[in-house]
Design a protein around this motif. Structure first.
Motif, PDB file in Angstrom:
ATOM      1  N   ARG A  10       0.828  -1.113  -0.102  1.00 39.65           N
ATOM      2  CA  ARG A  10       0.022  -0.068   0.060  1.00 39.65           C
ATOM      3  C   ARG A  10       0.810   1.096  -0.043  1.00 39.65           C
ATOM      4  O   ARG A  10       2.052   1.227   0.422  1.00 39.65           O
ATOM      5  CB  ARG A  10      -0.732  -0.095   1.220  1.00 39.65           C
ATOM      6  N   ILE A  11       0.483   2.231  -0.563  1.00 38.28           N
ATOM      7  CA  ILE A  11       1.023   3.635  -0.438  1.00 38.28           C
ATOM      8  C   ILE A  11       0.201   4.567   0.348  1.00 38.28           C
ATOM      9  O   ILE A  11      -1.197   4.546   0.131  1.00 38.28           O
ATOM     10  CB  ILE A  11       1.439   4.066  -1.725  1.00 38.28           C
ATOM     11  N   GLU A  12       0.547   5.249   1.319  1.00 40.23           N
ATOM     12  CA  GLU A  12      -0.343   6.328   2.253  1.00 40.23           C
ATOM     13  C   GLU A  12       0.399   7.622   2.033  1.00 40.23           C
ATOM     14  O   GLU A  12       1.499   7.580   2.044  1.00 40.23           O
ATOM     15  CB  GLU A  12      -0.044   5.549   3.677  1.00 40.23           C
ATOM     16  N   PRO A  13      -0.455   8.653   2.026  1.00 37.24           N
ATOM     17  CA  PRO A  13       0.272  10.030   2.098  1.00 37.24           C
ATOM     18  C   PRO A  13       1.065  10.323   2.981  1.00 37.24           C
ATOM     19  O   PRO A  13       1.062   9.910   4.152  1.00 37.24           O
ATOM     20  CB  PRO A  13      -0.941  10.749   2.034  1.00 37.24           C
ATOM     21  N   TRP A  14       2.020  10.821   2.439  1.00 39.29           N
ATOM     22  CA  TRP A  14       3.143  11.062   3.483  1.00 39.29           C
ATOM     23  C   TRP A  14       2.798  12.344   4.667  1.00 39.29           C
ATOM     24  O   TRP A  14       2.009  13.164   4.268  1.00 39.29           O
ATOM     25  CB  TRP A  14       4.347  12.039   2.694  1.00 39.29           C
ATOM     26  N   SER A  15       3.178  12.096   5.803  1.00 39.97           N
ATOM     27  CA  SER A  15       2.646  13.060   6.871  1.00 39.97           C
ATOM     28  C   SER A  15       3.687  13.496   7.776  1.00 39.97           C
ATOM     29  O   SER A  15       4.877  13.250   7.584  1.00 39.97           O
ATOM     30  CB  SER A  15       1.746  12.293   7.732  1.00 39.97           C
ATOM     31  N   ASP A  16       3.683  14.404   8.778  1.00 41.25           N
ATOM     32  CA  ASP A  16       4.812  14.878   9.567  1.00 41.25           C
ATOM     33  C   ASP A  16       5.319  13.809  10.274  1.00 41.25           C
ATOM     34  O   ASP A  16       6.439  14.003  10.759  1.00 41.25           O
ATOM     35  CB  ASP A  16       3.998  15.914  10.733  1.00 41.25           C
ATOM     36  N   TYR A  50       8.156  17.278   1.257  1.00 37.40           N
ATOM     37  CA  TYR A  50       7.418  16.091   0.937  1.00 37.40           C
ATOM     38  C   TYR A  50       6.051  16.144   1.505  1.00 37.40           C
ATOM     39  O   TYR A  50       5.015  16.036   1.406  1.00 37.40           O
ATOM     40  CB  TYR A  50       8.029  14.609   1.687  1.00 37.40           C
ATOM     41  N   VAL A  51       5.909  16.790   3.036  1.00 42.52           N
ATOM     42  CA  VAL A  51       4.874  17.057   3.729  1.00 42.52           C
ATOM     43  C   VAL A  51       3.942  18.131   2.722  1.00 42.52           C
ATOM     44  O   VAL A  51       2.449  18.010   2.497  1.00 42.52           O
ATOM     45  CB  VAL A  51       4.816  17.588   5.066  1.00 42.52           C
ATOM     46  N   ALA A  52       4.542  19.186   2.448  1.00 43.69           N
ATOM     47  CA  ALA A  52       4.099  20.261   1.515  1.00 43.69           C
ATOM     48  C   ALA A  52       3.426  19.791   0.143  1.00 43.69           C
ATOM     49  O   ALA A  52       2.243  19.985  -0.218  1.00 43.69           O
ATOM     50  CB  ALA A  52       4.841  21.354   1.292  1.00 43.69           C
ATOM     51  N   LEU A  53       3.991  18.753  -0.188  1.00 43.26           N
ATOM     52  CA  LEU A  53       3.546  18.172  -1.838  1.00 43.26           C
ATOM     53  C   LEU A  53       2.481  17.388  -1.430  1.00 43.26           C
ATOM     54  O   LEU A  53       1.689  17.371  -2.216  1.00 43.26           O
ATOM     55  CB  LEU A  53       4.776  17.505  -2.252  1.00 43.26           C
ATOM     56  N   SER A  54       2.541  16.752  -0.296  1.00 41.89           N
ATOM     57  CA  SER A  54       1.312  15.724  -0.267  1.00 41.89           C
ATOM     58  C   SER A  54      -0.047  16.699   0.278  1.00 41.89           C
ATOM     59  O   SER A  54      -0.993  16.043  -0.007  1.00 41.89           O
ATOM     60  CB  SER A  54       1.827  14.771   0.705  1.00 41.89           C
ATOM     61  N   ALA A  55       0.066  17.469   0.805  1.00 35.51           N
ATOM     62  CA  ALA A  55      -1.040  18.405   1.249  1.00 35.51           C
ATOM     63  C   ALA A  55      -1.401  19.281   0.047  1.00 35.51           C
ATOM     64  O   ALA A  55      -2.485  19.790  -0.157  1.00 35.51           O
ATOM     65  CB  ALA A  55      -0.631  19.300   2.467  1.00 35.51           C
ATOM     66  N   ASP A  56      -0.797  19.317  -1.090  1.00 37.45           N
ATOM     67  CA  ASP A  56      -1.043  20.102  -2.261  1.00 37.45           C
ATOM     68  C   ASP A  56      -2.020  19.472  -3.125  1.00 37.45           C
ATOM     69  O   ASP A  56      -1.826  18.102  -3.315  1.00 37.45           O
ATOM     70  CB  ASP A  56       0.158  20.597  -3.021  1.00 37.45           C
ATOM     71  N   ARG A  62       2.802  14.042  -5.335  1.00 35.00           N
ATOM     72  CA  ARG A  62       2.546  13.698  -3.997  1.00 35.00           C
ATOM     73  C   ARG A  62       3.549  12.809  -3.687  1.00 35.00           C
ATOM     74  O   ARG A  62       4.260  11.858  -4.481  1.00 35.00           O
ATOM     75  CB  ARG A  62       1.096  12.726  -3.965  1.00 35.00           C
ATOM     76  N   MET A  63       3.636  12.499  -2.340  1.00 34.49           N
ATOM     77  CA  MET A  63       4.749  11.761  -1.719  1.00 34.49           C
ATOM     78  C   MET A  63       3.936  10.724  -0.842  1.00 34.49           C
ATOM     79  O   MET A  63       2.966  11.008  -0.214  1.00 34.49           O
ATOM     80  CB  MET A  63       5.760  12.529  -0.855  1.00 34.49           C
ATOM     81  N   PHE A  64       4.329   9.422  -0.774  1.00 33.19           N
ATOM     82  CA  PHE A  64       3.895   8.295   0.074  1.00 33.19           C
ATOM     83  C   PHE A  64       4.965   7.740   0.614  1.00 33.19           C
ATOM     84  O   PHE A  64       5.941   7.316   0.633  1.00 33.19           O
ATOM     85  CB  PHE A  64       3.340   7.386  -0.861  1.00 33.19           C
ATOM     86  N   ARG A  65       4.487   6.961   2.068  1.00 33.28           N
ATOM     87  CA  ARG A  65       5.298   5.913   2.461  1.00 33.28           C
ATOM     88  C   ARG A  65       4.595   4.564   2.049  1.00 33.28           C
ATOM     89  O   ARG A  65       3.417   4.643   1.813  1.00 33.28           O
ATOM     90  CB  ARG A  65       5.044   6.043   4.140  1.00 33.28           C
ATOM     91  N   ILE A  66       5.549   3.732   1.842  1.00 29.70           N
ATOM     92  CA  ILE A  66       5.104   2.524   1.393  1.00 29.70           C
ATOM     93  C   ILE A  66       4.891   1.481   2.777  1.00 29.70           C
ATOM     94  O   ILE A  66       5.464   1.460   3.554  1.00 29.70           O
ATOM     95  CB  ILE A  66       6.085   1.578   0.459  1.00 29.70           C
ATOM     96  N   THR A  67       3.646   0.895   2.905  1.00 31.54           N
ATOM     97  CA  THR A  67       3.430   0.245   3.849  1.00 31.54           C
ATOM     98  C   THR A  67       3.075  -1.513   3.458  1.00 31.54           C
ATOM     99  O   THR A  67       2.728  -1.606   2.263  1.00 31.54           O
ATOM    100  CB  THR A  67       2.132   0.450   4.894  1.00 31.54           C
TER     101      THR A  67
END
Length: 176
Positions: A10-16, A50-56, A62-67
């Motif tokens: 899964r990919i999930e939106p990058w966060s703080d 990354y946080v800013a790009l994912s919020a845009d 967008r940036m993601f973490r892989i889970t």
């Protein structure tokens, strides 16, 4: 270790809260094709971007973490962002999978998922990846994810340092 099924990636939106994952992905063995590990100051700046790009929500990327199921922490990073390439606006993608999770098809599955995210933006026709010509694993990910090899090229990464890469391109909207 049992091979991971691609459908479980899964990919999930990058966060703080993902700064520590970025630090773990900054390991020398993961950064050897990219000029080596970054300083903590550089990582903090990258994390903020990354946080800013994912919020845009303007389609810039967008940036993601892989889970993976059963893993409390992310196992890698992936994203897409805009760039001008050969006079055309395109998306670029890049990824890193932590060493202990490599060789299980995770990067290929995450790349397919990020291509779907980029496709859903309906903004740019092409998604490019630029792995070092010496990075066999990342070039294999591009091949497996359906990218076409356009040829070798030189890009600056990190900025100011020329890097010989392969230009891989995926047509996000082949029906056009």
């Amino acid at each position: 270790m049992e091979r991971t099924e691609a459908s479980s990636v899964r990919i999930e939106p990058w966060s703080d809260s993902d700064l520590e994952l970025l630090r773990r992905a900054n390991a020398p063995e993961l950064m050897n094709h990219l000029g080596g590990p970054e300083s903590d100051e550089q990582l903090t700046g990258r994390h903020s971007r990354y946080v800013a790009l994912s919020a845009d929500r303007t389609g810039r990327g967008r940036m993601f973490r892989i889970t993976l199921p059963g893993e409390a922490e992310g196992v890698g990073t992936i994203g897409f962002w805009e760039r001008t390439w050969q006079g055309q606006e395109v998306y670029e993608t890049g990824w890193a999978v932590l060493a202990e999770f490599q060789g299980r098809g995770i990067a290929s599955a995450a790349t397919a998922a990020v291509a779907e995210q980029a496709r859903a933006e309906h903004k740019h026709r092409y998604l490019h990846a630029y792995p070092s010509v010496e990075n066999g694993a990342s070039n294999g990910v591009c091949r497996k994810a359906g990218f076409s090899l356009m040829g070798e090229c030189e890009v600056e990464y990190p900025p100011g340092h020329p890097l010989l890469t392969n230009d891989w391109r995926l047509d996000l909207h082949p029906e056009r």
